[in-house]
Every structure is written in C-alpha cells, then in structure tokens.
Scaffold this motif. Sequence first.
Motif, PDB file in Angstrom:
ATOM      1  N   ARG A   1      74.338 -90.918 -22.236  1.00  0.00           N
ATOM      2  CA  ARG A   1      74.201 -90.442 -23.608  1.00  0.00           C
ATOM      3  C   ARG A   1      73.262 -91.250 -24.365  1.00  0.00           C
ATOM      4  NH1 ARG A   1      76.851 -87.382 -27.803  1.00  0.00           N
ATOM      5  NH2 ARG A   1      78.165 -86.556 -26.491  1.00  0.00           N
ATOM      6  N   SER A   2      71.930 -90.875 -24.968  1.00  0.00           N
ATOM      7  CA  SER A   2      70.964 -91.408 -25.680  1.00  0.00           C
ATOM      8  C   SER A   2      70.429 -90.928 -26.731  1.00  0.00           C
ATOM      9  CB  SER A   2      69.965 -91.938 -24.567  1.00  0.00           C
ATOM     10  OG  SER A   2      69.283 -90.961 -24.398  1.00  0.00           O
ATOM     11  N   THR A   3      70.179 -91.791 -27.849  1.00  0.00           N
ATOM     12  CA  THR A   3      69.709 -91.133 -28.868  1.00  0.00           C
ATOM     13  C   THR A   3      68.185 -90.844 -28.807  1.00  0.00           C
ATOM     14  OG1 THR A   3      71.095 -92.256 -30.172  1.00  0.00           O
ATOM     15  CG2 THR A   3      69.187 -91.332 -31.584  1.00  0.00           C
ATOM     16  N   ARG A   4      67.539 -89.649 -29.333  1.00  0.00           N
ATOM     17  CA  ARG A   4      66.097 -89.508 -29.194  1.00  0.00           C
ATOM     18  C   ARG A   4      65.643 -88.854 -30.291  1.00  0.00           C
ATOM     19  NH1 ARG A   4      64.270 -88.243 -23.534  1.00  0.00           N
ATOM     20  NH2 ARG A   4      65.388 -89.855 -22.256  1.00  0.00           N
ATOM     21  N   THR A   5      64.501 -88.303 -30.374  1.00  0.00           N
ATOM     22  CA  THR A   5      63.968 -87.598 -31.594  1.00  0.00           C
ATOM     23  C   THR A   5      63.252 -86.474 -31.014  1.00  0.00           C
ATOM     24  OG1 THR A   5      61.922 -88.946 -31.451  1.00  0.00           O
ATOM     25  CG2 THR A   5      63.782 -89.422 -33.248  1.00  0.00           C
ATOM     26  N   LEU A   6      63.388 -85.346 -31.792  1.00  0.00           N
ATOM     27  CA  LEU A   6      62.695 -83.942 -31.416  1.00  0.00           C
ATOM     28  C   LEU A   6      61.798 -83.755 -32.445  1.00  0.00           C
ATOM     29  CD1 LEU A   6      63.286 -81.531 -29.583  1.00  0.00           C
ATOM     30  CD2 LEU A   6      64.539 -80.677 -31.466  1.00  0.00           C
TER      31      LEU A   6
ATOM     32  N   PHE B   1      72.267 -83.212 -34.500  1.00  0.00           N
ATOM     33  CA  PHE B   1      71.130 -83.283 -34.905  1.00  0.00           C
ATOM     34  C   PHE B   1      71.232 -84.049 -36.196  1.00  0.00           C
ATOM     35  CE2 PHE B   1      70.718 -79.916 -31.913  1.00  0.00           C
ATOM     36  CZ  PHE B   1      69.415 -80.301 -31.392  1.00  0.00           C
ATOM     37  N   HIS B   2      70.197 -84.791 -36.868  1.00  0.00           N
ATOM     38  CA  HIS B   2      70.282 -85.333 -38.237  1.00  0.00           C
ATOM     39  C   HIS B   2      69.065 -84.865 -38.907  1.00  0.00           C
ATOM     40  CE1 HIS B   2      73.703 -87.706 -36.830  1.00  0.00           C
ATOM     41  NE2 HIS B   2      73.214 -88.042 -35.756  1.00  0.00           N
TER      42      HIS B   2
ATOM     43  N   GLU C   1      58.010 -82.498 -41.960  1.00  0.00           N
ATOM     44  CA  GLU C   1      56.962 -82.673 -40.582  1.00  0.00           C
ATOM     45  C   GLU C   1      57.442 -83.924 -39.823  1.00  0.00           C
ATOM     46  OE1 GLU C   1      55.645 -82.645 -43.875  1.00  0.00           O
ATOM     47  OE2 GLU C   1      55.245 -80.546 -43.693  1.00  0.00           O
ATOM     48  N   ASP C   2      58.714 -84.521 -40.531  1.00  0.00           N
ATOM     49  CA  ASP C   2      59.289 -85.691 -39.640  1.00  0.00           C
ATOM     50  C   ASP C   2      60.072 -85.481 -38.435  1.00  0.00           C
ATOM     51  OD1 ASP C   2      57.996 -87.212 -41.561  1.00  0.00           O
ATOM     52  OD2 ASP C   2      59.801 -87.843 -42.514  1.00  0.00           O
ATOM     53  N   PRO C   3      59.983 -86.030 -37.175  1.00  0.00           N
ATOM     54  CA  PRO C   3      61.203 -85.748 -36.276  1.00  0.00           C
ATOM     55  C   PRO C   3      62.385 -85.673 -36.536  1.00  0.00           C
ATOM     56  CG  PRO C   3      59.786 -87.883 -35.822  1.00  0.00           C
ATOM     57  CD  PRO C   3      59.256 -87.170 -37.109  1.00  0.00           C
ATOM     58  N   VAL C   4      63.287 -85.149 -35.849  1.00  0.00           N
ATOM     59  CA  VAL C   4      64.766 -85.186 -36.223  1.00  0.00           C
ATOM     60  C   VAL C   4      65.547 -85.816 -34.850  1.00  0.00           C
ATOM     61  CG1 VAL C   4      66.790 -83.622 -36.451  1.00  0.00           C
ATOM     62  CG2 VAL C   4      64.633 -82.807 -37.456  1.00  0.00           C
ATOM     63  N   SER C   5      66.291 -86.757 -35.239  1.00  0.00           N
ATOM     64  CA  SER C   5      67.045 -87.508 -34.276  1.00  0.00           C
ATOM     65  C   SER C   5      68.409 -86.713 -33.561  1.00  0.00           C
ATOM     66  CB  SER C   5      67.535 -88.940 -34.791  1.00  0.00           C
ATOM     67  OG  SER C   5      68.426 -88.675 -35.836  1.00  0.00           O
ATOM     68  N   PHE C   6      68.521 -86.988 -32.467  1.00  0.00           N
ATOM     69  CA  PHE C   6      69.692 -86.188 -31.929  1.00  0.00           C
ATOM     70  C   PHE C   6      70.141 -87.039 -30.827  1.00  0.00           C
ATOM     71  CE2 PHE C   6      66.164 -84.884 -29.473  1.00  0.00           C
ATOM     72  CZ  PHE C   6      66.427 -84.872 -28.218  1.00  0.00           C
ATOM     73  N   ASP C   7      71.461 -86.571 -30.314  1.00  0.00           N
ATOM     74  CA  ASP C   7      71.986 -87.057 -29.164  1.00  0.00           C
ATOM     75  C   ASP C   7      71.610 -86.387 -27.822  1.00  0.00           C
ATOM     76  OD1 ASP C   7      73.020 -89.140 -30.448  1.00  0.00           O
ATOM     77  OD2 ASP C   7      75.353 -88.160 -30.406  1.00  0.00           O
ATOM     78  N   LEU C   8      71.082 -86.845 -27.086  1.00  0.00           N
ATOM     79  CA  LEU C   8      70.669 -86.237 -25.607  1.00  0.00           C
ATOM     80  C   LEU C   8      71.816 -86.556 -24.582  1.00  0.00           C
ATOM     81  CD1 LEU C   8      68.732 -85.002 -23.265  1.00  0.00           C
ATOM     82  CD2 LEU C   8      67.710 -87.131 -23.277  1.00  0.00           C
TER      83      LEU C   8
ATOM     84  N   LEU D   1      65.137 -85.488 -14.758  1.00  0.00           N
ATOM     85  CA  LEU D   1      63.944 -85.105 -14.228  1.00  0.00           C
ATOM     86  C   LEU D   1      63.657 -83.837 -15.071  1.00  0.00           C
ATOM     87  CD1 LEU D   1      61.928 -85.169 -11.972  1.00  0.00           C
ATOM     88  CD2 LEU D   1      63.282 -83.825 -10.611  1.00  0.00           C
ATOM     89  N   THR D   2      64.628 -83.093 -15.377  1.00  0.00           N
ATOM     90  CA  THR D   2      64.383 -81.758 -16.085  1.00  0.00           C
ATOM     91  C   THR D   2      63.859 -82.210 -17.439  1.00  0.00           C
ATOM     92  OG1 THR D   2      66.347 -80.815 -15.124  1.00  0.00           O
ATOM     93  CG2 THR D   2      65.833 -79.820 -17.238  1.00  0.00           C
ATOM     94  N   MET D   3      64.438 -83.425 -18.090  1.00  0.00           N
ATOM     95  CA  MET D   3      63.875 -83.767 -19.247  1.00  0.00           C
ATOM     96  C   MET D   3      62.257 -84.147 -19.362  1.00  0.00           C
ATOM     97  SD  MET D   3      65.678 -83.454 -22.143  1.00  0.00           S
ATOM     98  CE  MET D   3      64.795 -84.539 -23.479  1.00  0.00           C
ATOM     99  N   GLN D   4      61.978 -84.441 -18.308  1.00  0.00           N
ATOM    100  CA  GLN D   4      60.349 -84.821 -18.307  1.00  0.00           C
ATOM    101  C   GLN D   4      59.434 -83.466 -18.638  1.00  0.00           C
ATOM    102  OE1 GLN D   4      59.459 -86.419 -14.337  1.00  0.00           O
ATOM    103  NE2 GLN D   4      60.794 -88.235 -14.872  1.00  0.00           N
TER     104      GLN D   4
END
Length: 136
Positions: free
Chosen positions: A14-19, A75-76, A84-91, A100-103
Amino acid sequence: MQETFYRPDSEVLRSTRTLPAAIYNLAHTLLVQSQTGCVFVPIRTMQYMAVLDAAEFIFVDRERPGLIELAWQSFHPGSRTALEDPVSFDLVYYDERAALTMQRLIAEFYKALVLLSERRVTGSPPAKILSFSRKH
C-alpha cells in the motif's frame, strides 16, 4: 446485471500516489452520469476491466475474472487548490504482478476513459436499413 469481485485477504503493498487531474475529473464525470453508481471501463489494450464507484477504482485482469489485482482508494480531492491539481490516493496491490500492471495502467486507463466518454456523448451510430432489390 450484477457482477461480483473478490478482494484477496491480504495486501502485498500500500502506498500513496497522485492521479492526474484529467483522469480523476473524467472518471468522476462518468460516475455522476451513471444511473447505477458505478462505471465499468474496459481497458482493451491491457485486457483489464476497471470498475469505478465513489469509494474506489478496482482493476481486474481478464485472465483472472472477478479477482481484484489492485485498487485505487481513499481519494483526497478536497486537498487540491485547483481542479487542475492532481489528487492523492492510496494504491493497494493485492498481487505481485500489480507493480508491473501499474507501469502502463495510468496511461491506458485514461485512453479507455476518453473512449468511453466519447461513446456516451455521441451514442451509437444510427442504424441504416438497406433495401435490396431482387433481380428477377
């Protein structure tokens, strides 16, 4: 029609990313337009299905239907200062192959969202009825 999906008992990672905002905004536009509260997004180039609802986006491999490989959760959008800013979320990875899929997933998911959005706007092309004259 009802679909059932299974979440494995344990998370691999589990990690935090931005979309990117374009993806988040388009996905939620499609969700708002949905009469069922969820949207099925076929990602044909990867042979995956994304299932969106207000709480999370799950991704399922065609080779293992019904089994969630990874999910985007928590999602936050409220932490953005502009649309227009990215949205953080938990992956969340439920399978070792998810990394590999996420790439490829973000780019291919966006293309699939755009295609689905275009189809919903334009609808199906009108049917043409052709008359064939019989030769005697």
